[in-house]
Write an enzyme that holds these catalytic residues in place. Structure first.
Site, short mmCIF file in Angstrom:
data_model
loop_
_atom_site.label_atom_id
_atom_site.label_comp_id
_atom_site.label_asym_id
_atom_site.label_seq_id
_atom_site.Cartn_x
_atom_site.Cartn_y
_atom_site.Cartn_z
N CYS A 40 0.84 -1.21 0.00
CA CYS A 40 0.00 0.00 0.00
C CYS A 40 0.87 1.25 0.00
O CYS A 40 2.02 1.23 0.41
CB CYS A 40 -0.89 -0.03 1.24
SG CYS A 40 -1.90 1.41 1.51
N HIS A 41 0.27 2.36 -0.43
CA HIS A 41 1.00 3.64 -0.44
C HIS A 41 1.51 4.01 0.95
O HIS A 41 2.56 4.63 1.07
CB HIS A 41 0.08 4.76 -0.91
CG HIS A 41 -0.36 4.59 -2.33
ND1 HIS A 41 0.40 5.00 -3.39
CD2 HIS A 41 -1.46 4.03 -2.85
CE1 HIS A 41 -0.23 4.70 -4.51
NE2 HIS A 41 -1.36 4.12 -4.22
N THR A 42 0.76 3.65 1.97
CA THR A 42 1.16 4.03 3.33
C THR A 42 2.47 3.36 3.73
O THR A 42 3.28 3.95 4.44
CB THR A 42 0.04 3.67 4.32
OG1 THR A 42 -1.19 4.16 3.80
CG2 THR A 42 0.27 4.31 5.67
N HIS A 62 0.52 -3.78 6.31
CA HIS A 62 -0.68 -3.67 7.16
C HIS A 62 -1.92 -4.20 6.46
O HIS A 62 -3.02 -3.99 6.94
CB HIS A 62 -0.90 -2.20 7.56
CG HIS A 62 -1.13 -1.31 6.39
ND1 HIS A 62 -0.11 -0.89 5.59
CD2 HIS A 62 -2.26 -0.81 5.85
CE1 HIS A 62 -0.59 -0.13 4.62
NE2 HIS A 62 -1.91 -0.09 4.75
N GLU A 63 -1.74 -4.88 5.32
CA GLU A 63 -2.92 -5.39 4.60
C GLU A 63 -2.86 -6.90 4.55
O GLU A 63 -2.80 -7.50 3.48
CB GLU A 63 -2.96 -4.79 3.19
CG GLU A 63 -3.05 -3.27 3.19
CD GLU A 63 -3.34 -2.67 1.81
OE1 GLU A 63 -3.36 -3.42 0.82
OE2 GLU A 63 -3.53 -1.46 1.75
N CYS A 92 -12.30 -2.55 19.96
CA CYS A 92 -12.25 -3.23 21.27
C CYS A 92 -13.63 -3.58 21.79
O CYS A 92 -13.78 -4.41 22.67
CB CYS A 92 -11.51 -2.35 22.29
SG CYS A 92 -12.47 -0.94 22.92
N CYS A 95 -14.66 0.70 24.42
CA CYS A 95 -14.38 2.12 24.64
C CYS A 95 -15.59 2.97 24.22
O CYS A 95 -16.51 2.49 23.56
CB CYS A 95 -13.12 2.55 23.89
SG CYS A 95 -13.35 2.73 22.11
N CYS A 98 -16.20 2.81 20.51
CA CYS A 98 -16.71 1.51 20.03
C CYS A 98 -18.18 1.33 20.39
O CYS A 98 -18.93 0.70 19.65
CB CYS A 98 -15.88 0.36 20.59
SG CYS A 98 -14.34 0.07 19.71
N CYS A 106 -11.69 3.48 17.38
CA CYS A 106 -11.47 2.85 18.68
C CYS A 106 -10.32 3.54 19.40
O CYS A 106 -9.29 3.84 18.81
CB CYS A 106 -11.15 1.36 18.47
SG CYS A 106 -10.71 0.49 19.98
N ARG A 110 -4.56 3.25 20.62
CA ARG A 110 -4.02 4.23 19.69
C ARG A 110 -2.60 4.68 20.03
O ARG A 110 -1.72 4.69 19.19
CB ARG A 110 -4.90 5.48 19.65
CG ARG A 110 -6.13 5.33 18.84
CD ARG A 110 -7.00 6.57 18.94
NE ARG A 110 -6.77 7.48 17.81
CZ ARG A 110 -7.26 7.29 16.59
NH1 ARG A 110 -7.96 6.23 16.31
NH2 ARG A 110 -7.04 8.17 15.62
N CYS A 169 -7.63 -2.62 4.07
CA CYS A 169 -7.34 -1.18 3.99
C CYS A 169 -8.22 -0.49 2.94
O CYS A 169 -9.36 -0.16 3.20
CB CYS A 169 -5.85 -0.99 3.72
SG CYS A 169 -5.29 0.70 3.68
N ARG A 362 -3.22 -3.19 -7.10
CA ARG A 362 -2.55 -3.76 -5.94
C ARG A 362 -1.59 -4.88 -6.35
O ARG A 362 -1.96 -5.76 -7.14
CB ARG A 362 -3.55 -4.41 -4.98
CG ARG A 362 -4.01 -3.50 -3.87
CD ARG A 362 -2.88 -3.13 -2.93
NE ARG A 362 -3.35 -2.23 -1.89
CZ ARG A 362 -3.46 -0.91 -2.02
NH1 ARG A 362 -3.12 -0.30 -3.12
NH2 ARG A 362 -3.91 -0.18 -1.01
#
Ligand SMILES: NC(=O)c1ccc[n+]([C@@H]2O[C@H](COP(=O)([O-])OP(=O)(O)OC[C@H]3O[C@@H](n4cnc5c(N)ncnc54)[C@H](O)[C@@H]3O)[C@@H](O)[C@H]2O)c1
Ligand SMILES: [Zn+2]
Ligand SMILES: [Zn+2]
Length: 367
Positions: A40-42, A62-63, A92, A95, A98, A106, A110, A169, A362
């Site tokens: 991914c770009h991130t 992260h994917e 979660c 919280c 959530c 959430c 964080r 994502c 992708r």
């Protein structure tokens, strides 16, 4: 245990695929064996050093999609053999956010996640005793990952991993922007700026919501063709005249819903201006550069347009990602056109090159 992982050693350097150590899952954590992971770009944004909050060394990615291999103590809802999609945006279920249907942000982990830690403030990845931090709470450019249970969505085992990972994502972000954030009404007219993973997901989401007309705007004719495949009814070349062209297509009024999925603040402005007076809603999904601002004439708001932002499409990941995957399995979304290249973990840097060349939507790492 030992595993292969792609480590970012220093900004601007290629990722170095190597053996690292992965510790056992602790309380509330799960060991996942990865089968597929999108590039991914991130990931590239952090690797390049452009992200001011980035850090190294870290294992990017992260994917991810994979199978639960083992669970730590106090894991209630996952068991070995379950198929899961990783969630950089956890849920979660306890919280204040959530528990409120209005947001998916959430609050549980964080701070530690932003620091590259698991919820207990430590990391499970190391090399020769040196800690390697986790990325977006996921670190899925690796054969295995240890993640908190609250950051894993249990999905149908029938979904192929190379498609399941897309829901981690951009795809869920686009779908959710239309389904959750905008809650597009049947019969509406929509305009989507950007036909990358996020924009194409938004086009598909508008179609699933029953939109009658879906205008997609992009600079690339190939990507606009992909948008047609996801349900776009009108294709427009992006740039200067896009707002006027959308007005012409909509009796001079503009679209009921507009979506921005480029990350460019000038395009965000166009997306606001292309929304209809009276009730037009502009949903911003693109991430702007640090310090950039969105320039909007307030009169546009007084006359009834609204602007909303959308993080991960407002999707509460553990509840909703499985539902989106089921809709895909029911034949409602065609994901084949999104997987442009299949690569190995060792080829991860080629995945970055393909992305920089805008070659396909992708590249998916298969393990
Ligand atoms: N909100 C979230 O949770 C979330 C999640 C993932 C990605 N994002 C962001 O969403 C954005 C899109 O992500 P992506 O993966 O789809 O990116 P992408 O680069 O694949 O797609 C962007 C598209 O925008 C098009 N574009 C560029 N300039 C344009 C213009 N002037 N008019 C029309 N189209 C134009 C490009 O041709 C490209 O097809 C990025 O900013 C990304 O960081 C946000
Ligand atoms: Zn991503
Ligand atoms: Zn929460």
């Amino acid at each position: 245990m030992k595993m292969r992982a792609a480590v970012l050693e220093g900004f601007g350097e290629p990722l170095a695929v190597q053996d690292v150590e992965l510790a056992e899952p602790r309380a509330g954590e799960v060991l996942v064996r990865l089968h597929a992971c999108g590039v991914c770009h991130t990931d590239l944004y952090t690797a390049s050093g452009a992200d001011p909050s980035g850090y190294a060394p870290t294992v990017l990615g992260h994917e991810g999609a994979g199978v639960v291999e083992a669970v730590g103590p106090d894991v209630a809802e996952l068991a070995p053999g379950d198929h899961v999609v990783t969630l950089f945006s956890p849920q979660c279920r306890e919280c204040v956010h959530c528990l409120d249907p209005r947001t998916n942000l959430c609050l549980a982990i964080r701070e530690e996640q932003n620091k590259g830690h698991l919820p207990d403030g430590t990391t499970r990845i190391s090399r020769d005793g040196e800690e390697i931090r986790s990325f977006m709470g996921c670190s899925t450019f690796a054969e295995y990952t240890v993640m908190p249970e609250i950051a894993l969505a249990k999905v149908s085992p029938e979904a192929p991993f190379e498609h399941a990972c897309l829901f981690a994502c951009g795809l869920s972000t686009g779908l959710g922007a239309a389904i959750n954030t905008a809650a597009v009404r049947p019969g509406s007219t929509c305009a989507v700026f950007g036909a990358g993973m996020v924009g194409l997901g938004a086009v598909a989401g508008c179609r699933l919501q029953g939109a009658e007309r879906i205008v997609c705007v992009d600079l690339s004719p190939q990507r606009l063709e992909l948008a047609r495949g996801q349900g776009a009814t009108d294709l427009l070349e992006g740039g200067e005249g896009a707002v006027e062209r959308i007005a012409e297509l909509t009796d001079g009024f503009g679209a009921d819903y507009t979506f921005e999925a480029t990350g460019n603040v000038a395009v965000m402005r166009q997306a606001v201006e292309a929304a209809r007076m009276g009730w037009g809603l502009c949903t911003v999904a693109g991430v702007a550069g640090r310090g950039e601002t969105l320039d909007v004439v307030p009169r546009l708001l007084i006359t009834g347009r609204r602007i909303a932002g959308s993080s991960f499409g407002g999707v509460k990941g553990r509840d909703q990602v499985p539902v989106l995957v089921d809709r895909y399995l029911a034949g409602e979304i065609d994901l084949d056109p999104f997987v442009s290249h299949r690569i190995t973990l060792d080829e991860v840097n080629r995945g970055f090159e393909l992305m920089e060349a805008q070659d396909g939507i992708r590249s998916v790492i298969e393990f």
